[in-house]
Enzyme design. Structure first.
Site, PDB file in Angstrom:
ATOM      1  N   LYS A 355     -30.165 165.749  36.487  1.00 14.54           N
ATOM      2  CA  LYS A 355     -29.280 166.070  35.359  1.00 14.54           C
ATOM      3  C   LYS A 355     -28.599 164.791  34.872  1.00 14.54           C
ATOM      4  O   LYS A 355     -28.650 163.760  35.556  1.00 14.54           O
ATOM      5  CB  LYS A 355     -28.240 167.098  35.814  1.00 14.54           C
ATOM      6  CG  LYS A 355     -27.328 166.594  36.934  1.00 14.54           C
ATOM      7  CD  LYS A 355     -26.505 167.726  37.516  1.00 14.54           C
ATOM      8  CE  LYS A 355     -25.557 167.214  38.589  1.00 14.54           C
ATOM      9  NZ  LYS A 355     -24.899 168.325  39.290  1.00 14.54           N
ATOM     10  N   TYR A 581      -9.154 140.875  23.059  1.00 15.62           N
ATOM     11  CA  TYR A 581      -8.138 141.718  22.426  1.00 15.62           C
ATOM     12  C   TYR A 581      -6.834 141.636  23.213  1.00 15.62           C
ATOM     13  O   TYR A 581      -6.831 141.443  24.432  1.00 15.62           O
ATOM     14  CB  TYR A 581      -8.602 143.175  22.409  1.00 15.62           C
ATOM     15  CG  TYR A 581      -9.659 143.476  21.368  1.00 15.62           C
ATOM     16  CD1 TYR A 581      -9.429 143.218  20.014  1.00 15.62           C
ATOM     17  CD2 TYR A 581     -10.873 144.029  21.735  1.00 15.62           C
ATOM     18  CE1 TYR A 581     -10.395 143.506  19.057  1.00 15.62           C
ATOM     19  CE2 TYR A 581     -11.842 144.327  20.788  1.00 15.62           C
ATOM     20  CZ  TYR A 581     -11.599 144.057  19.443  1.00 15.62           C
ATOM     21  OH  TYR A 581     -12.552 144.335  18.515  1.00 15.62           O
TER      22      TYR A 581
HETATM   23  C1  LIG Z   1     -25.027 168.122  40.625  1.00 16.78           C
HETATM   24  C2  LIG Z   1     -25.354 169.192  41.526  1.00 16.78           C
HETATM   25  C3  LIG Z   1     -26.106 168.926  42.681  1.00 16.78           C
HETATM   26  C4  LIG Z   1     -26.457 167.546  43.135  1.00 16.78           C
HETATM   27  O1  LIG Z   1     -25.303 166.964  43.710  1.00 16.78           O
HETATM   28  P1  LIG Z   1     -25.342 165.564  44.500  1.00 16.78           P
HETATM   29  O2  LIG Z   1     -24.078 165.523  45.225  1.00 16.78           O
HETATM   30  O3  LIG Z   1     -25.453 164.513  43.452  1.00 16.78           O
HETATM   31  O4  LIG Z   1     -26.520 165.575  45.378  1.00 16.78           O
HETATM   32  C5  LIG Z   1     -26.488 170.005  43.452  1.00 16.78           C
HETATM   33  N1  LIG Z   1     -26.143 171.260  43.109  1.00 16.78           N
HETATM   34  C6  LIG Z   1     -25.399 171.554  42.022  1.00 16.78           C
HETATM   35  C7  LIG Z   1     -25.047 172.962  41.740  1.00 16.78           C
HETATM   36  C8  LIG Z   1     -24.958 170.523  41.203  1.00 16.78           C
HETATM   37  O5  LIG Z   1     -24.223 170.809  40.143  1.00 16.78           O
END
Ligand SMILES: *Cc1c(COP(=O)(O)O)cnc(C)c1O
Length: 689
Positions: A355, A581
């Site tokens: 994701k 800046y």
């Molecule tokens: C993002 C997410 C993961 C992965 O989490 P990590 O700690 O990056 O391994 C797993 N399950 C869900 C439901 C998530 O939202």
């Protein structure tokens, strides 16, 4: 040489001109021996040079780009075949089987032998390198000797009957030994080995080898033994010395020279026909055909001009590493995937969480590399991320870990995505969305974010009676699995036991849970022994921890991403002068500062310089100074006297012996590495290695 001069790329143009010379014999109307020397001896360095640069760059990337390189070569060959098909047809294709043989072995026109030979040679060379460079070089050297005996030393070889028969067999496949297995591998490997000789040795060696090769060529010609004249005994030593000199003098690159040289190589036989035709039409044959030097000049300049036009008609993509970029070490990713998969109990499969553009790494290259590494399940956060993966050719399970409006259910079906049910109402709406949906039930075991409460058995049971819901899995998410503090561990244990209680209730009441999963990265690192079908691993896959807290079972994981940008300008501040800046930096001593082409629009936290943020330039740590701008950063490079525009600045990753870890940078900015990485902007191109 003080000026930065792209010697290697410039020499490609010279080599292309030499190939044109081979096919036009520039000196033939003035001095035959001179022409022989130029086109049959000196110009025979051109193709080995092209091969050596290819071998050099392929080996530099550890042959990881071999497939891409072969694809490109194949495409170029296909385009060239089409370009010369009219010529083939005009000359008359007498026998199709022979044309096919030429297509695969010799090339469909005299200069196109290079492409099939290159493809075969690269495949063979890649296979040979698996036995180590020395063994590969020896094998390729022997192949070269076999080729040589069928080329310029042929007359001697045919005195041995057995060899005569052997070469007869070879020539029934390839018209020359140069075209097949014998010629390409040695030069690819010499480029890969890239012997760097001391300057004087290389210069003297090149001169001596050229003299020896000239003597060899003239002598063989006088003996009348040459069948062809591409391979000489002294060619490999000459190339070793020449390449060493060129590499030593090389600074930077000029990519347009590469495509110009290639285009000249491909089109010049066509231009020869055009020049001849045009000369005939205009009655200028005496000038442009019979005068060999003018003929050569005409062909070379028209080829050059056409190559330039073609080059501008098909503009090159901007270089990915021109401004700021994320660099992916795909072998580290692959290593992490294997390490994680190995660490999981039997029957539990790694689900790659990609994701948020694979946590800022680039979802497509990451998912493709994972798929190649044997990962068959992926998780994303939303519908569009899922579709992006499918469009990029990702197969297997893709689970959406977030809300998708039921009105989009058709798209879920169209792309065969698996949707999580975020609560009872969502499940209801999905069930009435007008068609079957593949789902995983999310259970809330204590995070109170998404999911049906794990003890709401009634809702769970009801969802199983909905015709359109194809329930393929049940999962939950742990909210303090990264902590080993006692109360947190107790909380996680409670989440785990709620989850497995519900799962076993489902099993015993005829509600098959399908794929069961609860661990994310820290679930795997801290609570490894769960009976699951999937482990949904995100951050650990990228070789990074969220924070510095210890874990129960550390795994050997390697960071995948480096974040780099170019130094674009270096200047000196007098004591008391300001930079950036808000006049946020003031020089307390004479300070050299560098501007770097990356900013908060690329995802860097704006307060990084004020939090002690550093970068690496030429393997040395430099402090970021002033306010981070939208597109620029400033660094104090007083301690790196050589620092100059064009240098690479590393924000995350290693440079020389120094390393900047994502965890450190994130901690400086008061966040976790997940956020730091996931914010890396879409403006950053991805470079893989
Ligand atoms: C993002 C997410 C993961 C992965 O989490 P990590 O700690 O990056 O391994 C797993 N399950 C869900 C439901 C998530 O939202």
């Amino acid at each position: 040489m003080n000026r930065r001069y792209p010697v290697l790329d410039s020499f490609r143009l010279a080599a292309a001109a030499l190939v044109v010379a081979i096919h036009t014999s520039p000196l033939s109307s003035f001095c035959m021996p001179c022409d022989f020397w130029l086109t049959r001896i000196l110009a025979r360095t051109a193709v080995p040079f092209f091969l050596m640069v290819s071998g050099h760059f392929l080996a530099e990337k550890e042959w990881l780009n071999t497939l891409r390189y072969l694809k490109k070569t194949l495409l170029l060959y296909a385009a060239s075949i089409l370009l010369y098909l009219p010529v083939n047809l005009y000359q008359g294709i007498r026998a199709w089987p022979d044309w096919l043989r030429r297509l695969l072995a010799d090339g469909t026109l005299y200069h196109l032998w290079y492409f099939p030979a290159l493809i075969l040679g690269v495949l063979l060379t890649r296979a040979l390198t698996r036995f180590g460079l020395p063994a590969a070089l020896i094998t390729a050297g022997m192949l070269y000797l076999i080729g040589l005996s069928g080329d310029s030393w042929y007359g001697f070889a045919t005195r041995i009957p057995l060899l005569d028969t052997f070469y007869h067999a070879v020539f029934s496949i390839w018209s020359y030994t140069r075209n097949g297995l014998f010629y390409v591998p040695i030069f690819l490997l010499l480029g890969a080995a890239c012997f760097r000789l001391p300057h004087k040795t290389a210069a003297a060696g090149a001169l001596l080898a050229l003299l020896a090769m000239s003597a060899e060529g003239f002598w063989l010609q006088a003996q009348g033994v040459q069948r062809h004249d591409s391979m000489y005994l002294f060619l490999p030593p000459l190339m070793i010395c020449l390449f060493s000199l060129l590499i030593e003098a090389n600074h930077g690159e000029r990519r347009q020279f590469r495509s110009l040289a290639l285009l000249i190589y491909v089109i010049h036989p066509l231009i020869i026909l055009l020049v001849r035709g045009a000369a005939k039409r205009t009655g200028l044959e005496a000038l442009f055909v019979e005068n060999s030097l003018l003929h050569f000049a005409a062909v070379l300049s028209v080829s050059g001009a056409c190559a330039c036009i073609l080059h501008f008609l098909f503009p090159q993509k901007p270089r990915a590493d021109a401004r700021a970029w994320r660099e992916l070490d795909l072998s580290a990713l692959c290593h992490n995937a294997h390490t994680l998969q190995q660490s999981l109990p039997a029957g539990c499969e790694l689900m790659g969480v990609v994701k948020a553009d694979a946590y800022g790494h680039g979802a497509i290259p990451v998912a493709r590399a994972l798929q190649r590494a044997g990962v068959h399940a992926f998780a994303v956060a939303c519908l569009t991320e899922g579709i992006t993966l499918r469009r990029a050719g990702i197969r297997g399970e893709i689970l959406i870990l977030g809300y998708t409006p039921p009105s989009e259910a058709t798209l879920l079906r169209r792309w065969q995505l698996t949707q999580m049910v975020v609560d009872a109402a969502h499940g209801d709406a999905l069930a009435t969305a007008g068609g079957p949906v593949r789902i995983h039930l999310g259970l809330d075991t204590g995070m109170h974010r998404l999911g049906i409460p794990a003890n709401d058995l009634e809702t769970i049971a009801a969802l199983y009676h909905r015709r359109n819901l194809h329930i393929k899995g049940v999962f939950s998410h742990l909210c303090v699995a990264d902590s080993l503090a006692d109360p947190d561990v107790a909380y996680t244990q409670a989440q785990l036991s709620r989850f497995y209680q519900t799962v076993s209730w489902m099993q015993s009441h005829g509600y098959p849970p399908g794929k069961v999963h609860i661990q994310a990265s820290y679930g795997v690192l801290n609570f490894p022994e769960q009976a699951c079908d999937y482990a949904r691993v995100g951050i650990a896959l990228y070789g990074v921890r969220s924070n510095a807290s210890p874990v129960r079972r550390p795994l050997d994981l390697h960071p995948v991403l480096s974040l780099r940008a170019r130094v674009t300008s270096v200047r000196t501040l007098a004591i008391g002068e300001f930079a950036g800046y808000d006049r946020a930096f003031q020089a307390e001593r004479i300070t050299r500062i560098a501007a770097i082409s990356i900013g908060y629009a690329d995802g860097l936290p704006r307060h990084l310089p004020q939090q002690g943020g550093c970068i690496l330039i030429r393997g040395q740590k430099c402090a970021l100074i002033g306010r981070l701008c939208m597109d620029q950063a400033l660094a104090d490079v007083t301690g790196v006297p050589g620092a100059t525009a064009g240098d690479i600045a590393t924000f995350i990753g290693s440079d020389g012996a120094e390393i900047l870890r994502a965890e450190t940078v994130a901690a400086q900015c008061g966040t976790i590495s997940n956020e730091l990485l996931a914010r890396l902007g879409a403006r950053l191109p991805t470079v893989t290695r």
